[in-house]
Design a protein around this motif. Structure first.
Motif, PDB file in Angstrom:
ATOM      1  N   GLN A  57       3.648   9.924  -9.679  1.00  0.00           N
ATOM      2  CA  GLN A  57       2.772   9.961 -11.179  1.00  0.00           C
ATOM      3  C   GLN A  57       1.765  11.077 -11.148  1.00  0.00           C
ATOM      4  OE1 GLN A  57      -0.764   7.626 -10.925  1.00  0.00           O
ATOM      5  NE2 GLN A  57      -1.642   7.644 -12.589  1.00  0.00           N
ATOM      6  N   LEU A  58       1.869  11.789 -10.122  1.00  0.00           N
ATOM      7  CA  LEU A  58       1.225  13.083 -10.598  1.00  0.00           C
ATOM      8  C   LEU A  58       2.582  13.968  -9.935  1.00  0.00           C
ATOM      9  CD1 LEU A  58      -1.123  12.264  -7.423  1.00  0.00           C
ATOM     10  CD2 LEU A  58      -1.380  12.982  -9.756  1.00  0.00           C
ATOM     11  N   LYS A  75       4.224   5.566  -5.743  1.00  0.00           N
ATOM     12  CA  LYS A  75       3.859   5.095  -7.353  1.00  0.00           C
ATOM     13  C   LYS A  75       3.129   6.396  -7.449  1.00  0.00           C
ATOM     14  CE  LYS A  75       3.088   1.077  -9.227  1.00  0.00           C
ATOM     15  NZ  LYS A  75       2.455  -0.078  -8.978  1.00  0.00           N
ATOM     16  N   GLU A  76       1.893   6.810  -7.262  1.00  0.00           N
ATOM     17  CA  GLU A  76       0.925   7.479  -7.172  1.00  0.00           C
ATOM     18  C   GLU A  76       1.517   8.626  -7.042  1.00  0.00           C
ATOM     19  OE1 GLU A  76      -3.647   8.903  -6.419  1.00  0.00           O
ATOM     20  OE2 GLU A  76      -2.662   7.388  -5.571  1.00  0.00           O
ATOM     21  N   ALA A  77       2.142   9.115  -6.063  1.00  0.00           N
ATOM     22  CA  ALA A  77       3.639  11.108  -6.259  1.00  0.00           C
ATOM     23  C   ALA A  77       4.515  10.875  -7.795  1.00  0.00           C
ATOM     24  CB  ALA A  77       4.034  10.602  -5.216  1.00  0.00           C
ATOM     25  N   ASN A 115       9.400  14.971  -6.447  1.00  0.00           N
ATOM     26  CA  ASN A 115       7.977  13.971  -5.770  1.00  0.00           C
ATOM     27  C   ASN A 115       7.947  12.846  -5.014  1.00  0.00           C
ATOM     28  OD1 ASN A 115       6.219  16.158  -6.306  1.00  0.00           O
ATOM     29  ND2 ASN A 115       4.465  14.786  -7.411  1.00  0.00           N
ATOM     30  N   GLU A 166       2.185   1.622  -3.482  1.00  0.00           N
ATOM     31  CA  GLU A 166       1.682   1.865  -4.531  1.00  0.00           C
ATOM     32  C   GLU A 166       1.278   4.493  -3.763  1.00  0.00           C
ATOM     33  OE1 GLU A 166      -0.549   1.086  -7.403  1.00  0.00           O
ATOM     34  OE2 GLU A 166       0.966  -0.250  -7.112  1.00  0.00           O
ATOM     35  N   THR A 167       1.468   4.080  -2.735  1.00  0.00           N
ATOM     36  CA  THR A 167       1.624   5.396  -2.578  1.00  0.00           C
ATOM     37  C   THR A 167       2.218   6.315  -3.183  1.00  0.00           C
ATOM     38  OG1 THR A 167       0.488   5.586  -0.776  1.00  0.00           O
ATOM     39  CG2 THR A 167       1.053   7.689  -0.867  1.00  0.00           C
ATOM     40  N   SER A 200       1.078  -0.998  -0.293  1.00  0.00           N
ATOM     41  CA  SER A 200      -0.095  -0.263  -0.224  1.00  0.00           C
ATOM     42  C   SER A 200       0.710   1.088  -0.376  1.00  0.00           C
ATOM     43  CB  SER A 200      -1.164  -0.044   1.342  1.00  0.00           C
ATOM     44  OG  SER A 200      -0.165  -0.294   3.102  1.00  0.00           O
TER      45      SER A 200
END
Length: 210
Positions: free
Chosen positions: A36-37, A32-34, A142, A29-30, A26
């Motif tokens: 991505q954004l 990876k999202e950081a 990020n 994934e956070t 989890s």
């Protein structure tokens, strides 16, 4: 004092990771999202991100990273690879994504696409590769900020041989180049550098008010 500033004071470039500790799915994934954004020039994200857990591959990469132990001891190794000779096809893919995401006709943003192509194609291949490489640093920032909030350690690395990493990972055949490496995980109790005072220029020297 803000949580962000406290997080920045907590983080440091970890020299020794605890190889027994792994990042939860989890939390990964956070992170990876950081990434991505992350912001990027024109929003193009001209790079690919490789997240490496495979121990055999990491052992092969270690000599190319000057033998640094973080490559094999960290929970994961992240390789930021910039796209080489970025051009029209990548811009077209971005425009397709933009139109689909926002529910608009591609024709309505044709002027924007043409503008990007004009500006980017005017650059030499060498300058384009420098530009795409620079974009990976924004994504790294990020990652580092998000990881600090989660109390996950990150060691950003420029100390590696890009050509060797490219060869080991087959990046050249994918039109990519290893730009940055970051190892992520948890600091080892034996890493004494975690206790060192953070050395930075004083604000009076760093900032110039005009």
């Amino acid at each position: 004092m803000s949580n962000f500033i406290n997080d920045q004071k907590w983080r440091y470039a970890t020299k020794k990771f605890d190889a027994s500790k792994k990042i939860a799915a989890s939390d990964l994934e956070t992170l990876k999202e950081a990434i991505q954004l992350s912001s990027s020039s024109y929003g193009l994200q001209p790079y690919k991100i490789f997240i490496i857990e495979n121990a055999e591959l990491r052992a092969k990469l270690q000599p190319a990273a000057w033998g640094q132990s973080q490559i094999v001891d960290a929970s994961h190794v992240i390789v930021f690879a910039n796209i080489v000779n970025f051009g029209d096809s990548e811009i077209d893919a971005y425009i397709n994504n933009l139109a689909e995401t926002r529910g608009i006709e591609k024709e309505s943003v044709k002027g924007y696409a043409d503008f990007m192509k004009m500006k980017i194609n005017a650059l030499s291949v060498e300058k384009r590769d420098v530009w795409t490489s620079k974009q990976t640093y924004l994504a790294l920032a990020n990652l580092m900020n998000a990881a600090a909030e989660l109390k996950i350690d990150v060691t950003p690395m420029e100390g590696f041989e890009p050509e060797a990493v490219n060869e080991i990972m087959g990046l050249k055949e994918l039109g990519l180049n290893a730009s940055l490496i970051a190892t992520i995980g948890y600091r080892h109790n034996e890493d004494l550098t975690q206790h060192y005072a953070k050395v930075r220029k004083p604000k009076s020297e760093l900032f110039i008010n005009l």
